[in-house]
Design an enzyme around this catalytic site. Structure first.
Site, mmCIF file in Angstrom:
data_model
loop_
_atom_site.group_PDB
_atom_site.id
_atom_site.type_symbol
_atom_site.label_atom_id
_atom_site.label_comp_id
_atom_site.label_asym_id
_atom_site.label_seq_id
_atom_site.Cartn_x
_atom_site.Cartn_y
_atom_site.Cartn_z
ATOM 1 N N ASP A 1 10.447 1.837 -6.748
ATOM 2 C CA ASP A 1 9.495 0.726 -6.829
ATOM 3 C C ASP A 1 10.260 -0.538 -7.193
ATOM 4 O OD1 ASP A 1 6.991 -0.839 -7.905
ATOM 5 O OD2 ASP A 1 6.160 0.966 -6.994
ATOM 6 N N ASP B 1 3.851 -5.210 -1.696
ATOM 7 C CA ASP B 1 2.885 -5.707 -2.680
ATOM 8 C C ASP B 1 2.262 -7.031 -2.213
ATOM 9 O OD1 ASP B 1 1.604 -5.954 -5.229
ATOM 10 O OD2 ASP B 1 3.212 -4.730 -6.049
ATOM 11 N N GLY C 1 -6.689 -3.842 -2.518
ATOM 12 C CA GLY C 1 -7.973 -3.770 -1.817
ATOM 13 C C GLY C 1 -8.615 -5.122 -1.552
ATOM 14 N N ARG D 1 -3.633 0.320 -0.838
ATOM 15 C CA ARG D 1 -4.234 0.419 -2.165
ATOM 16 C C ARG D 1 -5.670 -0.095 -2.097
ATOM 17 N NH1 ARG D 1 -0.647 -0.039 -6.622
ATOM 18 N NH2 ARG D 1 -2.333 -1.114 -7.703
ATOM 19 N N ASP E 1 -4.016 -1.694 -10.677
ATOM 20 C CA ASP E 1 -3.103 -0.651 -11.136
ATOM 21 C C ASP E 1 -3.796 0.373 -12.030
ATOM 22 O OD1 ASP E 1 -1.335 -2.231 -9.837
ATOM 23 O OD2 ASP E 1 0.092 -2.386 -11.490
HETATM 24 C C1 GLA Z 1 2.193 -4.104 -8.920
HETATM 25 C C2 GLA Z 1 1.868 -2.764 -8.260
HETATM 26 C C3 GLA Z 1 2.517 -1.639 -9.034
HETATM 27 C C4 GLA Z 1 4.015 -1.860 -9.078
HETATM 28 C C5 GLA Z 1 4.312 -3.230 -9.680
HETATM 29 C C6 GLA Z 1 5.793 -3.576 -9.576
HETATM 30 O O1 GLA Z 1 1.634 -4.191 -10.181
HETATM 31 O O2 GLA Z 1 0.483 -2.579 -8.171
HETATM 32 O O3 GLA Z 1 2.212 -0.376 -8.446
HETATM 33 O O4 GLA Z 1 4.530 -1.773 -7.786
HETATM 34 O O5 GLA Z 1 3.586 -4.259 -9.024
HETATM 35 O O6 GLA Z 1 6.091 -4.779 -10.198
#
Ligand code: GLA
Length: 738
Positions: free
Chosen positions: A414, A490, A533, A550, A554
């Protein structure tokens, strides 16, 4: 900006101390904008909007508002608060979550902030301030004015949270006391369990008193074991308690640890739920797991490791492999490439000294990849930005050794791998934590696994690293050169590029740009949208070329977060189909941490069974989010139940729908390729429940077989109704067939 890092400090619900609180719930006033005068106690805020702290400002008349906002509260601070406390040095003000950056003023004096001087870089997190009780800013027994200045960009805005998150209290005897229950349980005979736990402190006080240890059966409420021990500890001298509990039934019991300090009379309580393993031991005979179909684009590199269990050595065979593919009979890894589009039925077999297992498997060479949801690991929920090459290698090795036999394949890095500067030519480069991305990728592939990476369409990622903005083609090419198989993309900082009120086209745009860039690379790269979303992405993300998208913000390792996400996927469900799946975010079982330190997930064992069952029913990508270097037996049991995984990997690619919503329980049904149905009965209440379901209520008729998939056992039932006992926050997951 959105962040969850600070959420992890939250341990409320499990840990309770007995000191006094004064609620800061009612009477808040609010105004958008920014002025230094709004901190002043004498400022007249009578005309301000009364606001509830249970919800964000966006849900209270300020839809989509980004920028500054102020909250003010007039509140007396009684000296009784101090007088009743045992320690009288510091007072704490708690005001839910700050979304995002905040400054807190007391009677005009700045007493706390969640950033180093720049409120705009503050992260979403707990809004909490501690000050010395003798600070002149406090007006004891008089009216005080608390003013909170917030800056939000992209989030919901404001200070908000549960009612009990808004309060003031003295920092007292138990505030610096920690119960550490993160050691693993050891499993004994007849489901017996033993373990050590520690109590420690950072304060100068010498703690001396009793530790009460109690085990309760939540089904009957009977206390099945209780013992009180002397306990004393001080800074640098923790107290360790080791216990064994014999002969337990296959369910989760509640352990309550209560420490009472003799001198102050203060208590600290923590509860923990015992694990219980449902997945049967893996048979020594050969068995082939994993999906029945696998899609690859014509001419692109093929890599598939046949997931199979059984005592080693195993040897693999595949009849009718299409031209261009070869199978390594010793590892079960199929490589090569197929030029011609088409469906290629293959018979795969696995052999060991106890026999042979075979399975029909269809290789689909065509335009759609990711025909079943991705199964793998992602570094974020375990390590956050502290991910590095060594941690990824440990994860890859563990997947190869313990999980790939059950179909787990992706090893995804990630955020946090990107260097601060691009190369002079504009290429993205990895930072010092990833000395050689290509060699890491080769290592992952050598294990028969797939390698994933992360970026953001904005100039910066959510973690503040370099994003792909205006370098999309270059980045896609670099990913291709490195051998990347999965891109999580993202949204962070793209908010600065998109208009402040994005249209549907604005939401789609960055994903179309990266889609086009990926299409120029001759490599199958799964494309995972991570924009929470927005713009109801499930309606269009598949067409834009996402293999998953997504559907929410989170996740974190709490029941509120996991169940709040998992049980609210109704609008999204019809959009799941082979190659395109809803993604309610990554798994929070095992040891998670979002940074350097990991802790046991705060989900109880039953909540974890719910999590894995629900995500399987939802046909979600399953991305393990824990430290695989410390995989305990319970977590391994959760991740290696082939019948549960088969529900997720079913090639019909349908997502379960909620067919019953009753007081205290929910029932989900997922249609399966073989005509059977997977049924999840979830107890969302706080108590054990005996639940009776008439199959007809679920629209299911004429069934003859009901199989408990976690226990892998057929159940005796009639064809009209099904009666089962389900633990609080737990699940019974069955497969019914005719
Ligand atoms: C967002 C995403 C997480 C992760 C972070 C990384 O918050 O939703 O899943 O990838 O960024 O900074």
């Amino acid at each position: 900006m959105k962040k969850t890092l600070l959420l992890l400090l939250l341990s409320a619900g499990f840990l309770t101390a007995s000191s006094q609180n004064i609620p800061l719930v009612n009477g808040w006033k609010f105004k958008t904008g920014d002025s230094a005068q709004w901190a002043a106690p004498a400022y007249n805020d009578q005309g301000w909007q009364p606001i509830s702290i249970l919800h964000s400002w966006e849900s209270q008349g300020h839809d989509k508002y980004d920028g500054f906002g102020w909250y003010r509260l007039h509140v007396p601070i009684p000296s009784a608060l101090k007088n009743k406390a045992f320690f009288k040095d510091s007072i704490r003000f708690e005001m839910g979550y700050g979304d995002d950056g905040y400054d807190v003023y007391l009677n005009g004096k700045l007493i706390g902030r969640n950033n180093n001087g720049d409120i705009k870089t503050g992260y979403y997190g707990l809004c909490k301030v501690v000050v010395a009780a003798n600070t002149p800013a406090i007006l004891w027994d008089k009216e005080n004015v608390i003013a909170v200045r917030i800056f939000d960009s992209g989030g919901k805005g404001g200070i908000y949270g549960d009612k009990d998150m808004f309060k003031m209290s003295m920092l007292d005897v138990m505030d610096n006391v920690y119960f550490n229950t993160d050691d693993d349980f050891t499993y004994g005979e007849k489901n017996g369990l033993s373990k050590s736990m520690k109590i420690s402190t950072g304060s100068n006080y010498n703690y001396k008193g009793k530790l009460d240890f109690k085990v309760t059966d939540p089904e009957t409420n009977a206390v099945i074991y209780q013992k009180t021990n002397d306990a004393d500890f001080s800074a640098g001298r923790p107290f360790t308690y080791t216990f064994s509990i014999a002969a337990l039934e296959q369910k989760s019991y509640v352990i309550t640890y209560t420490f009472t300090d003799e001198k102050s009379g203060e208590k600290l309580v923590k509860t923990e739920n015992t694990p219980y393993v449902l997945t049967p031991y893996v048979s020594s005979k050969p068995k082939i797991n994993g999906p029945d179909v696998y899609g690859v684009r014509p001419g692109n590199a093929f890599l598939y490791k046949i997931p199979a269990t059984g005592v080693k050595p195993l040897s693999y065979k595949a009849d009718n492999l299409p031209a261009g593919l070869i199978l390594d009979p010793a590892t079960g890894i199929i490589t090569g490439s197929v030029a011609q589009k088409g469906d290629y039925p293959v018979l795969i077999s696995v052999h060991n000294r106890l026999g042979t297992a075979s399975k029909k498997f269809t290789i689909k060479i065509g335009d759609v990849i990711g025909l079943t949801p991705a199964l793998g690991w992602n570094s974020w929920n375990a390590f956050g930005l502290s991910v590095n090459d060594a941690k990824v290698r440990v994860a890859a090795k563990t997947i190869a050794d313990k999980l790939s036999a059950h179909g787990w394949a992706y090893v995804n890095i990630d955020d946090g791998w990107e260097a601060p500067q691009r190369a002079a030519t504009g290429e993205i480069v990895a930072n010092e934590k990833f000395p050689d991305m290509k060699s890491l990728s080769d290592y992952v592939h050598s294990l028969g696994l797939k390698f994933g990476i992360y970026s953001s369409p904005g100039p910066r990622t959510c973690g503040g690293y370099l994003g792909s903005y205006q370098h999309e083609e270059q980045d896609a090419k670099t990913y291709g050169d490195w051998g990347i198989d999965y891109l999580k993309y993202d949204w962070c900082s793209y908010g600065e590029i998109a208009p402040s009120q994005p249209s549907l086209d604005d939401y789609k745009k960055p994903y179309q740009v990266m889609r086009a860039a990926l299409d120029k690379v001759n490599r199958d790269i799964m494309f995972s949208f991570c924009q929470y979303g927005m713009g109801d992405s499930w309606n269009w993300a598949g067409e834009v070329g996402g293999n998953s998208w997504r559907t929410t913000g989170d996740i974190n390792d709490s029941w509120g977060s996991m169940s709040g996400i998992g049980f609210h996927q109704e609008a999204e469900a019809p959009h799941a189909r082979p190659g395109h799946f809803n993604d309610p975010d990554m798994l929070v079982v095992g040891k998670v941490g979002w940074g350097d330190a990991q802790h046991n997930t705060k989900l109880t064992p039953d909540e974890q069974y719910t999590h894995i069952s629900l995500w399987s029913l939802l046909a979600s990508p399953l991305l393990i989010g824990c430290d695989l270097g410390h995989l305990d037996r319970f977590t391994l049991n959760l991740l290696t139940n082939d019948e549960v995984i088969a529900i997720n990997q079913d090639d019909l690619g349908k997502e379960a729908v909620q067919v019953l919503k009753k007081d205290g329980y929910l029932v989900y049904v997922k249609e399966l390729q073989d005509g059977g149905k997977a049924v999840g009965i979830f107890n969302v209440s706080d108590k054990y429940q005996t639940i009776t379901i008439n199959w007809s209520e679920l629209g299911i008729t004429g069934i003859t077989k009901v199989r408990d998939v976690w226990r892998q056992k057929y159940l005796i039932t009639d064809n009209k109704a099904f009666k089962t006992s389900v633990p609080s926050h737990g699940v019974v997951l069955v497969k019914v067939s005719k």
